[in-house]
Every structure is written in C-alpha cells, then in structure tokens.
Write an enzyme that holds these catalytic residues in place. Sequence first.
Site, PDB file in Angstrom:
ATOM      1  N   TRP A 127      27.410  -7.063  10.857  1.00  0.00           N
ATOM      2  CA  TRP A 127      26.344  -6.197  10.343  1.00  0.00           C
ATOM      3  C   TRP A 127      26.082  -6.514   8.896  1.00  0.00           C
ATOM      4  O   TRP A 127      26.895  -7.162   8.222  1.00  0.00           O
ATOM      5  CB  TRP A 127      26.616  -4.709  10.594  1.00  0.00           C
ATOM      6  N   ASN A 128      24.881  -6.069   8.440  1.00  0.00           N
ATOM      7  CA  ASN A 128      24.423  -6.411   7.091  1.00  0.00           C
ATOM      8  C   ASN A 128      24.001  -5.153   6.346  1.00  0.00           C
ATOM      9  O   ASN A 128      23.627  -4.154   6.952  1.00  0.00           O
ATOM     10  CB  ASN A 128      23.196  -7.328   7.155  1.00  0.00           C
ATOM     11  N   HIS A 163       7.326  -1.036   1.311  1.00  0.00           N
ATOM     12  CA  HIS A 163       6.076  -1.699   1.701  1.00  0.00           C
ATOM     13  C   HIS A 163       6.284  -3.207   1.735  1.00  0.00           C
ATOM     14  O   HIS A 163       5.668  -3.965   0.999  1.00  0.00           O
ATOM     15  CB  HIS A 163       4.948  -1.278   0.756  1.00  0.00           C
ATOM     16  N   HIS A 167       4.216  -3.338   7.673  1.00  0.00           N
ATOM     17  CA  HIS A 167       4.680  -2.012   7.273  1.00  0.00           C
ATOM     18  C   HIS A 167       3.583  -0.969   7.397  1.00  0.00           C
ATOM     19  O   HIS A 167       2.413  -1.290   7.584  1.00  0.00           O
ATOM     20  CB  HIS A 167       5.239  -2.044   5.851  1.00  0.00           C
ATOM     21  N   ASP A 226       1.757   2.540   5.831  1.00  0.00           N
ATOM     22  CA  ASP A 226       1.453   3.348   4.648  1.00  0.00           C
ATOM     23  C   ASP A 226       1.265   4.800   5.091  1.00  0.00           C
ATOM     24  O   ASP A 226       0.361   5.104   5.876  1.00  0.00           O
ATOM     25  CB  ASP A 226       0.131   2.915   4.001  1.00  0.00           C
ATOM     26  N   HIS A 276       1.685   7.807   0.058  1.00  0.00           N
ATOM     27  CA  HIS A 276       1.740   6.544  -0.690  1.00  0.00           C
ATOM     28  C   HIS A 276       0.729   6.542  -1.836  1.00  0.00           C
ATOM     29  O   HIS A 276       0.995   5.971  -2.891  1.00  0.00           O
ATOM     30  CB  HIS A 276       1.478   5.380   0.262  1.00  0.00           C
ATOM     31  N   HIS A 283      -6.813   2.451   0.500  1.00  0.00           N
ATOM     32  CA  HIS A 283      -5.722   3.368   0.154  1.00  0.00           C
ATOM     33  C   HIS A 283      -6.281   4.727  -0.275  1.00  0.00           C
ATOM     34  O   HIS A 283      -5.842   5.778   0.201  1.00  0.00           O
ATOM     35  CB  HIS A 283      -4.869   2.780  -0.970  1.00  0.00           C
TER      36      HIS A 283
HETATM   37 MN    MN Z   1       1.705  -0.482   1.785  1.00  0.00          MN
END
Ligand code: MN
Length: 259
Positions: free
Chosen positions: A63-64, A71, A75, A77, A81, A209
């Site tokens: 595992w990491n 973002h 991804h 939003d 945001h 946005h």
């Molecule tokens: Mn974004």
Amino acid sequence: MSSSLLSQLADALGNGSVEVVDLTQPLSPETPVIELPPIFAPSPGLSMQVISQYNDAGPAWYWNTITLGEHTGTHFDAPIHWITGAQLANNTTDTIPARRFVGPACVIDISDRVAENEDTLLTVEDIQSWEAEHGLIPAGAWLLLRTDWSKRQGRDAFLNAGEDGPHSPGFHPGAVRLLAERDVLGVGVETVGTDAGQAATFDPPFPAHNIMQGSGRFGLASLTNLDRLPPTGAIVIAAPLKLVNGSGSPVRVLALVSR
Ligand code: MN
C-alpha cells in the site's frame, strides 16, 4: 429474460449490449495540474510513497500514501470550489446528494473547430443548433464538451501555455448561462479545467466556474473517451470522494452506453 429494469441492465452489461466506457485519465505523478500565475498558491500533483510492499514494513501487503491537490487529473468540482458557490447548501463533496452523481449525458462536439482554433468556445448558437437536432438538453443532464483535447500527448501540449497564458477551448459566458437555465448537473470537459485557457479575460472571468458552481452545479475536468459517446443516450456516473468539506476530488467517471 427478467422483467425488472435493473435485471435487464445486468443482462445487458453481461452480454455487452450496454458497455461501460471509462472517461477517466490515468492518475500518476506525471498527471498535469492547472498552472496559475505565481502570485497564487500552486496545487501539487500526485506523489506516492510506499508504506510497505511485501517486506519488513508489511510482509504480506502492499500500500501507498498519496498526496495530491483535490483538483488533480480527472476530477470533480463541487459548488464550494468557487466563491460564487461558497454560501450554497449542500455545496461540498460530502453533502451533495448522491442522486446528483448520476445523470444522462448530452455530448456536444466542437473538435473540428478546435483543430482550427485552440481558443474556440462553445456558444449559445452551438447549443441551439445541437438542440434543433437532438432536442432540448434535459434537466439533470451532464453537458460534456467534446474537443478531442485529451488526445494531446505530453504535459506541454496538454496545458498549451503561451506567454499570454494557456490556450485551450471552453465555454462562452452566454453558453454557460443557457446551460444553467437548462438545469444541467454540470459541465464536463477534456481540458485541465472546465474553463477555457483564456477565461481569466472573460466577463465574468472563468464563467464555467463562476456560473456553474455559483448555481450549485458541478464540473468534470480532464475527461477522455468522449469520442466514444453518442450525442444523447449515455448515462454518466461521477461520484467524488466523500471528503468532509471537500471542494472536489479525483474521480473515476464511467459512462453506460448502448451498443
Ligand atoms: Mn477543478
């Protein structure tokens, strides 16, 4: 053949008459992240450190630890945001109702124009001519903008930064207003963010946005395989991590498509 809708779907997934198309880019330390002018804080890309890998640190398990900006890569939003969505109800990744992570997709293709002009924008006229052919964009649909930008190889070609900022396609402010009137779930794009590269100069700046998040709607960035979707008829599932107070998160975006 079972009569229930979900049993029919299970059969269709089994026999391939409904295909699951992955709209997600690989996520790695090489995944490009949006670049801002240096007066603003940068968002880190992905880094990974091994915790254990079948060794003394953990003899039977791998595992990491991952570190990344919300973002990064493909991804989601959330409304919080953007400052225009900061005061809305249910505006974070943990409070958006799960019902809103699933919806039909309307795909508008401007890839021909992008090949001629990297800064081309989806306009009100584009939406109206698409609707004349395919019908009105229904409430609760994702609007996905096909540009073929995801076919660009390498960070520099993908971010396409010039001395006057990045150059990449996006949305005219009027088009975003019309999509909000249509009551879309949000907009999805193939570029690093939902706004055009030059959108800092628009009125309002960053309209995808400003208007989408400001009206409680979502964004999906760095999508791929939009060329494998029909203009209408696909169902898109895009569920961010349930981060408390999250402004977004990497997401695995899937489309169900009839074949
Ligand atoms: Mn974004």
